[in-house]
Enzyme design. Sequence first.
Site, short mmCIF file in Angstrom:
data_model
loop_
_atom_site.label_atom_id
_atom_site.label_comp_id
_atom_site.label_asym_id
_atom_site.label_seq_id
_atom_site.Cartn_x
_atom_site.Cartn_y
_atom_site.Cartn_z
N LYS A 30 0.84 -1.22 0.00
CA LYS A 30 0.00 0.00 0.00
C LYS A 30 0.86 1.26 0.00
O LYS A 30 0.62 2.18 -0.77
CB LYS A 30 -0.89 0.01 1.25
CG LYS A 30 -1.57 1.33 1.50
CD LYS A 30 -2.43 1.32 2.73
CE LYS A 30 -1.72 1.71 4.02
NZ LYS A 30 -1.56 3.14 4.25
N ASN A 31 1.87 1.30 0.87
CA ASN A 31 2.63 2.54 1.03
C ASN A 31 3.67 2.75 -0.07
O ASN A 31 4.35 3.78 -0.09
CB ASN A 31 3.25 2.61 2.42
CG ASN A 31 2.18 2.88 3.48
OD1 ASN A 31 1.03 3.18 3.15
ND2 ASN A 31 2.55 2.74 4.74
N CYS A 35 -5.09 8.60 8.67
CA CYS A 35 -5.47 7.96 9.93
C CYS A 35 -5.33 8.94 11.09
O CYS A 35 -4.46 9.81 11.08
CB CYS A 35 -4.54 6.77 10.20
SG CYS A 35 -4.96 5.32 9.26
N ARG A 61 -0.15 15.35 12.75
CA ARG A 61 0.57 15.04 11.51
C ARG A 61 0.70 16.30 10.66
O ARG A 61 0.00 16.49 9.67
CB ARG A 61 -0.17 13.93 10.74
CG ARG A 61 -0.24 12.64 11.51
CD ARG A 61 -0.97 11.56 10.75
NE ARG A 61 -0.13 10.92 9.76
CZ ARG A 61 -0.58 10.01 8.90
NH1 ARG A 61 -1.85 9.67 8.90
NH2 ARG A 61 0.24 9.43 8.03
N ASP A 109 4.10 1.44 12.03
CA ASP A 109 2.85 0.83 11.55
C ASP A 109 2.61 -0.56 12.14
O ASP A 109 1.51 -1.10 12.03
CB ASP A 109 2.85 0.74 10.01
CG ASP A 109 2.75 2.12 9.38
OD1 ASP A 109 2.35 3.07 10.08
OD2 ASP A 109 3.11 2.25 8.20
N ARG A 151 -8.84 -0.17 4.29
CA ARG A 151 -7.89 0.85 3.80
C ARG A 151 -6.54 0.23 3.49
O ARG A 151 -5.80 0.74 2.65
CB ARG A 151 -7.68 1.94 4.86
CG ARG A 151 -8.90 2.80 5.07
CD ARG A 151 -8.59 3.95 5.98
NE ARG A 151 -7.61 4.85 5.37
CZ ARG A 151 -7.21 5.98 5.91
NH1 ARG A 151 -7.69 6.37 7.07
NH2 ARG A 151 -6.32 6.74 5.31
#
Length: 413
Positions: A22-23, A112, A117, A300, A393
């Site tokens: 995903k990232n 999230c 952030r 994570d 997600r």
Amino acid sequence: MATYTIRGGRPLHGRLSVSGAKNAAIPILLASTVAGGTCAVRNVPELSDVAAVADLLRHLGARVGPGYTIEPTLTTSAIPAALAGRLRMSVILLGPLLARFGEASTASPGGCDIGDRPIDFHLAGLRAMGARIEEAGDRIVCRADRLRGAEIALPMPSVGATHHMMLAGTLADGMTVIRNAAREPEVVQLADFLNAMGARIAGAGTPTVLIHGVTGLGGADLTLIPDRIEAGTYLLAAAAAGGDVTVDGARPDHLAALLEVLGRGGCDLAVAPGAVRLRASGRPQPVDITTDPFPGFPTDLQSPALAWLLRATGTCRIVDTVFPDRFGVVGELGKLGAQVQIEPGYATITGVPGLRGATLKAAPDLRGAAALLIAALAADGESTIGGADALARGYQCLDQRLRALGADIATRA
Ligand code: EPU
């Protein structure tokens, strides 16, 4: 809203394959906006965060075809609030859009809920490259006739800011140097993708990245690396529930910090170049964990690891140096009988012999939701997790994959 019903206390057995990362998918699909030709990105996972990227690219005028073939036919450089709010990484489009249109705007990015952030590193980097930036209400408007290469020292090795400065530097005049750059495998893969288009980026994966600006780029074709966080989540689920699970596609070189911690916690690991096998039974031995940028223990996996250690045979301390407030899931874990004390920046777990099923609610925090699921798999009796769509997600077919390993999970849409 999806709800999972889990009957825990059953060990997991079998093997499964991880999806594309995903990232890596998110910044690489967004990077198609700097291309001068068609891009093909393979092994893209079917996730709601990836769908948000596709919606954003289409809004900008790109054509996103089947199998993630992208034509970067951009027509606008304004990112609406609704799309920025779905995807924090949308902020990395400011540099590319600025370089292509001379102006770019966005709203405060979403993502999230894992603590503060900010995007100050992104804006400072663009300013160093000659952008003029106005923040009016919730909108951020950037202008520059040309971006020029700059020396950018990041206060922290931010993944997103490193992605962003590589993209902006590629289209800038002259040379950009990023110091204290993030070294994550996803950063290396973004550099590979840009270099395949004709960019000149050296040093990705080290703290100093050098980018020679180029005047034009072509297209590129790339297969995404396996998702190290998804692989790690499955390994932690097996460690918590017990059993014997092989994760195919897991790259031990991307998971070294996690494998070291799992080993200290008493798991039996067998590692091959493209797979990791984990065997576990009983309660974990206590271990302390400190998250750090790669190659350190990934933030994570902090909440999933915390969930595994709830039944440790002693006390564990977990420090998150990347997102010090990423302990929002601890309140829900308490409903299972977990004993966790939160202080600013760290959590102390007093291991309990067993957890008992409970009614839980996932907050809009992907890895916190994964932690609830892991704890529910390890708990005796039945648990329900409301808001389980948060998991879509970042985890493709998570319930089906766990069922294939013997987990008792029923899903209600
Ligand atoms: N930071 C600032 N200012 C900035 C940018 C970052 O202070 O302008 C701080 C952050 O507040 C944080 C630290 O720097 O304390 C690191 O944040 P980073 O920029 O590295 O995070 P990110 O790029 O926004 C990516 C991942 C996250 C992952 C972090 C850290 C993607 C799409 N997201 O976010 O993944 O937690 O790096 O590894 O790549 C997830 O997958 O669940 C997830 C949240």
